[in-house]
Design an enzyme around this catalytic site. Structure first.
Site, PDB file in Angstrom:
ATOM      1  N   TYR A   1      10.759   0.782   7.776  1.00  0.00           N
ATOM      2  CA  TYR A   1       9.457   0.263   8.224  1.00  0.00           C
ATOM      3  C   TYR A   1       8.843   1.220   9.236  1.00  0.00           C
ATOM      4  CZ  TYR A   1       6.447  -3.458  10.251  1.00  0.00           C
ATOM      5  OH  TYR A   1       5.404  -4.230  10.723  1.00  0.00           O
TER       6      TYR A   1
ATOM      7  N   HIS B   1       6.860  -9.537  10.726  1.00  0.00           N
ATOM      8  CA  HIS B   1       7.541  -9.297   9.444  1.00  0.00           C
ATOM      9  C   HIS B   1       9.046  -9.302   9.671  1.00  0.00           C
ATOM     10  CE1 HIS B   1       3.874  -8.100   7.343  1.00  0.00           C
ATOM     11  NE2 HIS B   1       3.602  -7.235   8.289  1.00  0.00           N
TER      12      HIS B   1
ATOM     13  N   GLU C   1      -5.198  -6.985  10.234  1.00  0.00           N
ATOM     14  CA  GLU C   1      -4.871  -6.609   8.852  1.00  0.00           C
ATOM     15  C   GLU C   1      -4.618  -7.885   8.058  1.00  0.00           C
ATOM     16  OE1 GLU C   1      -1.913  -3.516   8.288  1.00  0.00           O
ATOM     17  OE2 GLU C   1      -2.559  -3.231   6.223  1.00  0.00           O
TER      18      GLU C   1
ATOM     19  N   HIS D   1       0.808  -1.221   0.000  1.00  0.00           N
ATOM     20  CA  HIS D   1       0.000   0.000   0.000  1.00  0.00           C
ATOM     21  C   HIS D   1       0.847   1.280   0.000  1.00  0.00           C
ATOM     22  CE1 HIS D   1       0.287  -0.652   4.340  1.00  0.00           C
ATOM     23  NE2 HIS D   1      -0.617  -1.588   4.331  1.00  0.00           N
TER      24      HIS D   1
ATOM     25  N   HIS E   1      -3.655  -9.301  15.333  1.00  0.00           N
ATOM     26  CA  HIS E   1      -3.872  -8.161  14.418  1.00  0.00           C
ATOM     27  C   HIS E   1      -4.704  -8.639  13.233  1.00  0.00           C
ATOM     28  CE1 HIS E   1      -3.320  -4.606  12.127  1.00  0.00           C
ATOM     29  NE2 HIS E   1      -2.138  -4.863  11.595  1.00  0.00           N
TER      30      HIS E   1
ATOM     31  N   HIS F   1      -0.498  -1.689  14.817  1.00  0.00           N
ATOM     32  CA  HIS F   1      -0.613  -0.680  13.798  1.00  0.00           C
ATOM     33  C   HIS F   1      -2.065  -0.283  13.523  1.00  0.00           C
ATOM     34  CE1 HIS F   1      -0.832  -0.816   9.115  1.00  0.00           C
ATOM     35  NE2 HIS F   1      -0.610   0.431   9.447  1.00  0.00           N
TER      36      HIS F   1
ATOM     37  N   ASP G   1       2.993  -6.406  14.290  1.00  0.00           N
ATOM     38  CA  ASP G   1       3.713  -5.549  13.342  1.00  0.00           C
ATOM     39  C   ASP G   1       4.928  -4.851  13.966  1.00  0.00           C
ATOM     40  OD1 ASP G   1       2.330  -5.777  10.917  1.00  0.00           O
ATOM     41  OD2 ASP G   1       0.840  -4.288  11.474  1.00  0.00           O
TER      42      ASP G   1
ATOM     43  N   ASP H   1      -2.698  -9.090   5.898  1.00  0.00           N
ATOM     44  CA  ASP H   1      -1.422  -9.792   5.715  1.00  0.00           C
ATOM     45  C   ASP H   1      -1.186 -10.794   6.846  1.00  0.00           C
ATOM     46  OD1 ASP H   1      -1.255  -7.347   7.139  1.00  0.00           O
ATOM     47  OD2 ASP H   1       0.919  -7.277   6.964  1.00  0.00           O
TER      48      ASP H   1
HETATM   49 FE1  FEO Z   1      -0.693  -3.943  10.024  1.00  0.00          FE
HETATM   50 FE2  FEO Z   1       1.541  -6.346   8.874  1.00  0.00          FE
HETATM   51  O1  FEO Z   1      -0.110  -5.474   9.101  1.00  0.00           O
END
Ligand code: FEO
Length: 399
Positions: free
Chosen positions: A192, A225, A80, A24, A78, A145, A164, A82
């Site tokens: 990041y 991540h 989101e 994004h 989380h 996040h 995250d 991903d």
């Molecule tokens: Fe806020 Fe890695 O997603």
């Protein structure tokens, strides 16, 4: 990526995404990973899932350790996609006794997947879940996040599963910080932070204080991540504290695009002036520099100097793009100014100045405009602008 044991009976079972290049608007030129974690105890728990195209890979990894049907709990730190994109397939395979998430997570889960038949149980900060020999403590981390985000801390292993936070978008076969170059790792972590977490800096400082007060002993941070921090997890916590304070260094970033090189020539003259004041400068020509790399440079820069020629009574689209992007990421304690060439109307400098003021950047000069092509004399005000900004940086850093 095969499963990797990170502690006794605790495994990373996620996937490496070597191909993703756009997250994004963030340029993930080195890909990313979707880490999720499996704890095999009296009760078996899976922490988060992976992005949906990788769900088979994750389930295959789990099967190499245990039959997914033996997983008792899903813990969703989380929502989101991903991390939660594979939730429907995972719930189908696991048939969990409970799905734990924060209160905001429960709302977001229902709004994403519309499955009120799932056994969702909301938890709050301080709540604990026994897995047998291990205890999971939940810590809500709103806006890190998303509003739903939370950490899971495994007391007995001194392991923080941090979602995250503390991550990096960097695809590697290595899984731990001590297996890669530390400088490169911190560069990815800084990018990041600058592109994802910068707006939440005040919340991060409060969270670090709260975690310190809780007296959590942390000897490993398993983020969702990138690389897992096991050699020195304190290093990334210290870096987050430093970045969150937004106390920039003696550095300026000159961000510009150019039409027929006049604005670029002005940028170089401004750079000259800054150098005369002993300030470090990074030049970001938007034709060659991705917006997310510009933000990485801004992370420790005191001055944001933006240039555009005037196009159709406004600024170049690339410059409008970067200003919008910077505004959303809310850098604080910065100074700035605008510059640019023009032919007849010349609105770009005024419009950039207004945009800088609109993001609470202290504009230290009305800006410099040059008609068509600057000659030696025409560049003098640019050098002076650089010197003026350089002096302001020196003054603010010494103050
Ligand atoms: Fe806020 Fe890695 O997603």
């Amino acid at each position: 990526m095969p499963p990797v044991q990170i502690k006794d009976n605790i495994y990373c079972v996620g996937a490496v995404d070597w191909d993703i290049r756009n997250f994004h608007g963030y340029s993930t030129e080195r890909g990313t990973t979707y880490n999720n974690f499996l704890i095999v105890d009296d009760k078996v728990a899976l922490f988060d899932t992976v992005k949906r195209p990788f769900q088979s890979e994750m389930l295959h990894n789990i099967r190499r350790i245990i039959d997914p049907a033996k997983i008792d709990y899903l813990i969703v730190n989380h929502l989101e996609l991903d991390h939660s994109g594979s939730l429907p397939e995972t719930v189908e395979a696991v048939k969990p006794e409970k799905i734990f998430c924060s209160t905001k997570g429960k709302e977001a889960m229902l709004e994403h997947f519309h499955r009120d038949d799932w056994p969702i149980e909301a938890v709050k900060s301080g709540d604990e879940l026994s897995l047998g020999k291990r205890t999971v403590q939940f810590i809500e981390t709103r806006m890190l996040h998303w509003p739903d985000s939370m950490f899971s801390y495994i007391k007995e292993d001194r392991l923080l599963i941090s979602s995250d936070a503390f991550g990096q978008h960097w695809a590697t076969t290595e899984r731990f910080d001590d297996e890669v170059d530390e400088h490169e790792l911190l560069r990815h972590a800084a990018k990041y932070f600058a592109n994802i977490l910068l707006p939440y800096s005040p919340l991060i400082l409060k969270l670090i204080d709260a975690v310190t007060e809780m007296g959590l002993e942390i000897d490993m941070i398993a983020c969702d991540h990138g690389l897992i921090w096991r050699k020195n997890p304190g290093k990334i916590i210290e870096a987050y504290a430093k970045w969150s304070k937004q106390e920039p260094a003696k550095k300026a970033v000159i961000i510009y695009d150019t039409m027929w090189s006049s604005t670029q020539t002005m940028a170089k003259a401004i750079c000259d002036g800054l150098q005369q004041e002993g300030v470090g400068v990074k030049m970001a020509n938007l034709e060659y520099t991705h917006r997310s790399d510009v933000l990485t440079e801004l992370l420790d820069a005191k001055a944001i100097i933006v240039g555009s020629p005037t196009l159709n009574n406004g600024m170049l689209p690339t410059v409008a793009d970067i200003l919008t992007y910077i505004k959303g990421l809310r850098p604080a304690n910065r100074i700035g100014a605008a510059f640019g060439s023009y032919g007849w109307s010349g609105e770009a400098v005024k419009n950039i100045t207004l945009a800088l003021e609109g993001m609470n950047i202290e504009v230290v000069d009305p800006g410099v405009k040059v008609k068509y092509v600057p000659d030696h004399e025409g560049l003098r005000p640019c050098v002076e602008l650089g010197k003026k900004i350089g002096a302001a940086i020196n003054e603010s850093i010494q103050a």
